[in-house]
Design a protein around this motif. Structure first.
Motif, PDB file in Angstrom:
ATOM      1  N   ILE A 111      -3.581  26.968-149.589  1.00  0.00           N
ATOM      2  CA  ILE A 111      -2.815  27.198-150.810  1.00  0.00           C
ATOM      3  C   ILE A 111      -2.515  28.688-150.934  1.00  0.00           C
ATOM      4  N   ARG A 120      -4.870  20.456-153.914  1.00  0.00           N
ATOM      5  CA  ARG A 120      -4.906  21.656-154.755  1.00  0.00           C
ATOM      6  C   ARG A 120      -6.235  21.759-155.507  1.00  0.00           C
ATOM      7  N   ARG A 143      10.237  25.352-157.321  1.00  0.00           N
ATOM      8  CA  ARG A 143       9.366  24.620-156.402  1.00  0.00           C
ATOM      9  C   ARG A 143      10.137  23.473-155.784  1.00  0.00           C
ATOM     10  N   TYR A 196       2.097  25.622-152.453  1.00  0.00           N
ATOM     11  CA  TYR A 196       1.453  25.269-153.721  1.00  0.00           C
ATOM     12  C   TYR A 196       0.423  24.163-153.492  1.00  0.00           C
ATOM     13  N   ALA A 197       0.769  23.190-152.672  1.00  0.00           N
ATOM     14  CA  ALA A 197      -0.146  22.096-152.312  1.00  0.00           C
ATOM     15  C   ALA A 197       0.436  21.402-151.094  1.00  0.00           C
ATOM     16  N   MET A 257       6.266  18.329-161.365  1.00  0.00           N
ATOM     17  CA  MET A 257       5.093  18.488-162.240  1.00  0.00           C
ATOM     18  C   MET A 257       4.714  19.964-162.309  1.00  0.00           C
ATOM     19  N   ALA A 258       4.609  20.482-163.518  1.00  0.00           N
ATOM     20  CA  ALA A 258       4.436  21.930-163.695  1.00  0.00           C
ATOM     21  C   ALA A 258       3.120  22.412-163.069  1.00  0.00           C
ATOM     22  N   ASP A 259       2.027  21.722-163.325  1.00  0.00           N
ATOM     23  CA  ASP A 259       0.720  22.136-162.823  1.00  0.00           C
ATOM     24  C   ASP A 259      -0.013  20.869-162.380  1.00  0.00           C
ATOM     25  N   LEU A 260      -0.246  20.745-161.093  1.00  0.00           N
ATOM     26  CA  LEU A 260      -0.841  19.510-160.568  1.00  0.00           C
ATOM     27  C   LEU A 260      -2.262  19.291-161.070  1.00  0.00           C
ATOM     28  N   LEU A 261      -2.868  20.323-161.646  1.00  0.00           N
ATOM     29  CA  LEU A 261      -4.260  20.188-162.101  1.00  0.00           C
ATOM     30  C   LEU A 261      -4.356  19.946-163.598  1.00  0.00           C
TER      31      LEU A 261
END
Lengths: 379, 145
Positions: free
Chosen positions: B103, A149, B89, B58-59, A247-251
């Motif tokens: 993505i 990502r 998700r 998403y990934a 996990m809400a936002d992987l970044l």
């Protein structure tokens, strides 16, 4: 000089690398003995015990028994490799509350000799049944998803990830006890086999044996010790998920919250830090953590590794031991981040000593980007 | 495999070819994996819903080293996090390709035998995803052209 409520007064590693005759207990005993010697405090003064591991159940009971400790405060918080930064925070709180005075943080693992490492995640938690059928090696697959990502959103390239491993190796070359010290190039990393795209074998941390110990005391006890105090000026911790699909936002890693809390407590910011010890379970972990801690804008951490900035002598003194990628990684690395941070602030690092090192950030990340404990240390 | 009544209900849906999730009566959040309370507002009134199975990537990662022996014969394969249109998700595999999909690319649900299927296993089918350009229908259309 900075002053806090408590200070790290002793640090030590056990034997590292491949130690086939050791057990987790003996490695922790080696490290405990040497860290207390480093602090010039006798073991019978230890009244707080903090430990983490995967080597048994109720391991704080086993440790106290083996070492002959009778702690009045103990804590075996296990949040993966970040456990020991959590322990610093918990020890600082306990010391400030008068619940203990001399806290010993321990870790030891014979992961390499014992062949304890597995790519299979534990299957005894409820949520895992929603990931298990899909064959993701854990934790590497989780970090690969985040790297995928990061590349897709920010344009990060495999070469940028490789730079993190190359930088770690350059520091490891200056550390006599580092496990891998030979030259490493970006091409070497990219030519190593892929495990989970985009992460290659050389984007992943080592698998070694080893143990470590950290002694934290009250300010009053610190004045009796042999070496100058390394003050714990700030600490923060955060976790909000266990498995990567939650996990809400992987970044945005837990370091964003934990780091903010730590910096605010210390009334310092990223610009004030002379030394950065950032958990490098995988190359992507470092990029994500630097961004979360505010050392650069989101997506721009790769620039911190360009043109030798993170090499010895550069302006970003990062993972100066060689990190989990090249120095050692016995399953959990957080305690070794603390050990190196303290040694740098004391000026004990020989060829790899960072000049004018007065303030350090130590940031541990555990699980599948699940936990972060960040500590601000200063002399 | 099901470890509590909520997950048993979910796997029952899978066995019927339905991808279930929960929706919170209080805050309207989509909840997955199944719980006895909403993990956003902590309300304990949740309704079971069925996803239409349309989502976006998403990934993803292509796995080249198997986590366990039963996956080894399937290598390489793609593991992805898929954002379903209903707002939750999930992890799954993207079948029909070896390189990571882009993505945000649309992905479509199919119930298929899982990678680690063992003869006699109770959960034969799992929810997997395909990209639009590798839908079986499209392949057939090309074949007829």
């Amino acid at each position: 000089m900075s002053v806090g409520n408590c200070a790290i007064m002793g640090v030590a590693e056990s034997r590292l690398g491949v130690v086939p005759d050791a057990t987790p207990l003996t490695l922790q005993a080696e490290a405990a003995r040497d860290a207390l010697k480093d602090a010039n405090i006798s073991m019978d003064r230890v009244d707080g015990l903090f430990c983490a591991g995967r080597w048994g159940s109720s391991f704080q009971l086993q440790l106290a028994e083996y070492l002959g400790l009778r702690p009045r405060y103990s804590d075996a918080t296990v949040v993966g490799g970040a456990s020991f930064e959590f322990h610093v925070a918990h020890a600082a709180a306990a010391i400030s509350a008068g619940l203990c005075e001399v806290a010993l943080i321990l870790y030891g693992s014979t992961q390499r000799s014992g062949r304890e490492r597995s790519l299979s995640a534990p299957n005894n938690n409820l949520g895992f049944q929603f990931e298990a059928p899909f064959g993701m090696p854990s934790p590497v697959g989780a970090y690969a998803l985040a790297a995928n990502r990061h590349m897709g959103i920010y344009g990060t390239r495999p070469e940028d990830l490789a730079e993190v491993a190359v930088s770690a190796r350059e520091w490891a070359a200056l550390n006599p006890v580092a496990y891998r010290r030979g030259p490493l190039s970006v091409t070497d990393v990219l030519d190593s086999p892929l495990v989970c795209d985009p992460l290659h074998v050389l984007d992943c941390c080592l698998i070694t044996d080893g143990g470590g110990a950290v002694v934290i005391t009250s300010a009053a006890v610190a004045r009796e010790c042999a070496k100058p105090p390394v003050w714990v000026l700030g600490h923060g911790e955060f976790h909000a998920h266990s498995q990567i699909s939650e996990m809400a936002d992987l970044l945005v890693t837990p370091a964003a919250v934990a780091g903010k809390r730590a910096f605010e407590m210390a009334a310092l910011g990223p610009k004030d830090m002379d030394v950065l010890e950032i958990y490098d379970s995988f190359t992507i972990t470092v990029l994500l953590t630097l961004e979360a801690l505010g050392f650069c804008r989101p997506g721009e951490s790769r620039h911190l590794f360009r043109e030798g900035r993170s090499s010895p002598g550069g302006d970003v003194a990062l993972n100066t031991s060689g990190g989990g990628l090249s120095y050692c990684h016995p399953g959990m690395f957080g305690i070794f981040l603390l050990i190196e941070g303290v040694r740098q602030l004391r000026g004990e690092c020989g060829d790899r000593q960072v000049r004018h090192a007065e303030k350090a950030v130590v940031s541990g990340t555990g699980g599948c980007l699940a936990s972060n404990g960040t500590c601000i240390l200063a002399v | 495999m099901a470890l509590d009544p909520m997950s048993a209900r979910w796997w029952q849906g899978v066995a019927e070819g339905r991808l279930l999730y929960q929706r919170c009566r209080n805050c309207n959040a989509a909840v997955f994996f199944p719980r006895i309370l909403c993990n956003l507002c902590h309300n304990d009134s949740l309704d079971w819903c069925e996803s239409r199975g349309n989502g976006t990537i998403y990934a993803s990662t292509t796995v080249r080293r198997a986590p366990a022996a039963e996956f080894a014969s399937c290598l390489p394969y793609v593991v992805a996090l898929v954002d379903l249109d209903e707002g939750f998700r999930m992890m799954s595999n993207v079948i029909g390709l070896e390189d990571c999909p882009s993505i945000g690319a649309p992905a479509f649900l199919e119930f298929k035998r899982g990678l680690n299927h063992q003869p006699g296993a109770t959960t034969e089918m799992v929810p997997l995803f395909r990209m639009r350009d590798s839908l079986p229908g499209d392949v057939e259309a090309v074949g007829h052209a």
